[in-house]
Every structure is written in C-alpha cells, then in structure tokens.
Design an enzyme around this catalytic site. Structure first.
Site, short mmCIF file in Angstrom:
data_model
loop_
_atom_site.label_atom_id
_atom_site.label_comp_id
_atom_site.label_asym_id
_atom_site.label_seq_id
_atom_site.Cartn_x
_atom_site.Cartn_y
_atom_site.Cartn_z
CB CYS A 1 4.60 7.18 -3.62
SG CYS A 1 2.77 7.35 -4.00
CG HIS B 1 5.46 11.05 -1.20
ND1 HIS B 1 4.98 11.51 -2.62
CD2 HIS B 1 4.41 10.25 -0.97
CE1 HIS B 1 3.89 10.89 -3.01
NE2 HIS B 1 3.57 9.99 -1.99
CG ASN C 1 0.20 11.15 -3.30
OD1 ASN C 1 1.17 11.01 -4.22
ND2 ASN C 1 -0.12 10.05 -2.67
#
Ligand code: UT7
Length: 330
Positions: free
Chosen positions: A117, A257, A287
């Site tokens: 990520c 994020h 996500n």
C-alpha cells in the site's frame, strides 16, 4: 537528507477505475456479513471490480495516459517508469514493462516496485532520487492494483475491504517552489506475516496444497495491522512535516492511504488536523492498495480541493510492513 527547496514536482495526474461496482449488499449475498458492520468498521460502501479480461498493466496504462495528457508529455519523453503493484499480471516480466509496451514509452527504463500500500509514495521518492541525481528527466509513477484477483472471496474478514483501480503521475524537475518538500519511509520486515500471501511464490511454489489452503490469497491479522497502521502513519506524518519545516496548521489537505475510515480518523486525530481538511474516498473505492493515493490526488484536484501552492501531506501504510509520508507544495 532533504535539500532546501523541492527537486521535483508532479505535473500531471490520472486515474482509472473499473466501471463495475460491488456494493455491501452484493457482499451480503456472497459471505456472512452485513452492510452495517462493513460501514461501521471500515467506512466502505462500495468498491470497483475489474472485469476478468482487464489486467494491471492495462489499468495502469489508462491512468498513465491521463497523467501524460495533463502534463503535455509524449510517451517517448518518459525515461523512467516506476510501477507499484501487489498484483503483477505475470511473475516475469515486470508489469511495468508490459505497461511500457502498451504506452509506447520506448525510451524509458521500467521496473516494478513492491511496497504494497505504501508503494506509490515509495515510487514518488524513487523518481525524486533519479531526477535529483540527473539520471532521469520525466518519470511516470504508477500504482495499479487488481486486488480482486488475490482476495479470498470466501474470507469475510478481508474480501469486504479491497477494490481495484489505478493512479498515475508525471514527475519532473521542479521549476520553482512547488513539489516534494520532504519524504520519510520505513519498513519492518519482522511483521511481514501480519498481511501476506503465504504461498505461490518461490518459497512455497504453487501446488495443490497451496491451492487447497488458499495460501495463494491474501491473509491479514486485521487488528494488529490496524494498530500498526495508526502508529506508523502518525509517526511518518509528524516526521515528514518536521523535515519540511511545516506545522499542521499550515497543511491544507491530508491525503492519506484509504484502507479504513477509522484508521484515517485516528491518524488525523493524532496529528490534530480536522476531518474537513482530510480527503476521503474509501467509501466509494475501498482499499485499492498503492493506487489509493494517486487516485485521491487526482480526484481532489478535480473537485477543486487541491489548488496550486497548497501544502499537502500524503501518508501510507501497508504490508511489509512498509509505510511513509511525503509533504508537497502542490
Ligand atoms: O492497506 C493497509 C492494510 N490494511 C489495513 O489497514 C486494514 C487494517 N484492519 C482493519 O481495518 C480492521 O481490523 C478490520 C476492518 C479488518 C476489522 O475490524 P475490527 O474492528 O478490527 O474487527 P475484528 O477483526 O476485531 O472483528 C470483530 C468481529 C469478529 O467477530 P467476534 O469474534 O467478535 O464474534 C469478526 O469475526 O467482527 C467479525 N467480522 C465480521 N462480521 C461481519 C469480521 N469480518 C466481518 C465481516 N462482517 N466482514
């Protein structure tokens, strides 16, 4: 070490999001979950899912074309391609090379970057380093993630969280005061097994056992990842700001994020920035691993929440564990 004044700036951004929407109600029909649980625990309402014939390289190329168009850059001008992905299309060659071919960016070196990520922020720092060292002029930093291909659709603890998408930016030498002001990145490999795909790689090659145990798919210790995410993102955000010589009151937009709304809220609270200065789209996309930040930047710009000369901070965290933060004057 961060030199005074920015070395590089982002001159164009782009995104690609698959059209197909998977809602929480759809997931209720697939696993033992419910809409209220998902919204309350994650803030996610829907996510995008790529068609079977859509691959990571193609999603990345679509985002990249938008970024190049905005920056006024021709494919042949790109001399560095950094592609972040946790979902490479093939083990060999790099998805960056497949995407390079789709773009016709024939004068570039291209490679994949694996920092989960945090990968797009890591990639942005790579581009800064190459350009700062005089080894590249026009970098394309892409994150493209087909998470639906590696998610275990029978595991309610993970399958509700992820989505597919791609984001991209063109990075060039800064022409003035705009650009990257500071960056801070760290990893902790000792906690690698908190979020991982155990099998199917060189260590435990794909075989029937791997398939039966579903070890080729994502496994996550959610609560542990959650705690580490809040701690690490808060720390990285503080340090990147310090290095940039900025204080929180000067940060006009936090672009974190997008993994979980509760993680975003906890990070914002730690650093003391009100939620109206935090960009959130996790409700619509879930996500998308490293693609969340470039997609968010592109959307924030489109919505008028990101304007020239604004101070912004991006912060990310993920498998590795790997995390980081970048302060920019937009
Ligand atoms: O991109 C960076 C990497 N990823 C992340 O940052 C994600 C980090 N972790 C998280 O976001 C959260 O830990 C989750 C959203 C994954 C889980 O939220 P939580 O508040 O930590 O829930 P939990 O794992 O403690 O589970 C609470 C309960 C459990 O039931 P019991 O044992 O209390 O009866 C779970 O079995 O919720 C249950 N549960 C679910 N229930 C309905 C877990 N998943 C689901 C589900 N639907 N999808």
């Amino acid at each position: 070490m961060n030199k005074p004044g920015p070395v590089v700036e982002i001159t164009g951004t782009g995104r690609y999001l698959p059209q197909r929407i998977l809602t929480n109600a759809d997931l209720e029909r697939m696993v033992d979950t419910d809409e209220d649980w998902i919204v309350e625990r994650t803030g996610i309402r829907e996510r995008r899912i790529a068609d079977d014939d859509m691959c990571a390289a193609e999603m990345g190329a679509r985002a990249a074309r938008e970024a190049m168009r905005e920056a006024g850059v021709e494919p042949g001008e790109v001399d560095l391609i950094v592609l972040s992905t946790a979902t490479p299309d093939r083990w060999l060659p790099a998805t960056a090379c497949d995407m390079q071919a789709l773009l016709g960016a024939d004068n570039a070196m291209a490679f994949d970057l694996g920092a989960a990520c945090a990968g797009w922020l890591y990639g942005l720092s790579m581009a800064e380093g190459y350009i700062g060292a005089g080894r590249a002029e026009t970098a394309l930093v892409v994150a493209t993630e087909k998470m639906s291909a590696i998610v275990d659709w029978t595991d309610r603890q993970t399958c509700v969280l992820f989505g597919d998408g791609a984001g991209a930016a063109i990075v060039r030498a800064s022409s003035g005061e705009r650009g990257i002001l500071s960056s801070y990145h760290r990893s902790n490999g000792k906690l690698g097994d908190l979020l991982y795909r155990p099998g199917g790689g060189a260590r435990f090659p794909m075989d029937t056992g791997v398939l039966e145990r579903r070890d080729h798919l994502v496994k996550m210790a959610g609560q542990e990842v959650f705690k580490n995410a809040v701690r690490s993102m808060s720390e990285a955000a503080d340090l990147a700001l310090q290095q940039a010589g900025l204080r929180w009151e000067n940060v006009e937009l936090l672009v974190p994020h997008q993994a979980n709304l509760r993680i975003i809220r906890a990070t914002a609270k730690h650093v003391g920035i009100p939620m109206d200065r935090v960009f959130v789209n996790v409700d619509r996309y879930g996500n998308m691993s490293s693609a969340t930040i470039p997609v968010a930047l592109d959307e924030a710009k489109e919505q008028g929440r990101l304007a020239p000369d604004m101070n912004i901070l991006s912060v990310a965290f993920g498998a590795g564990l790997a995390w980081g933060a970048i302060a920019m004057r937009w």
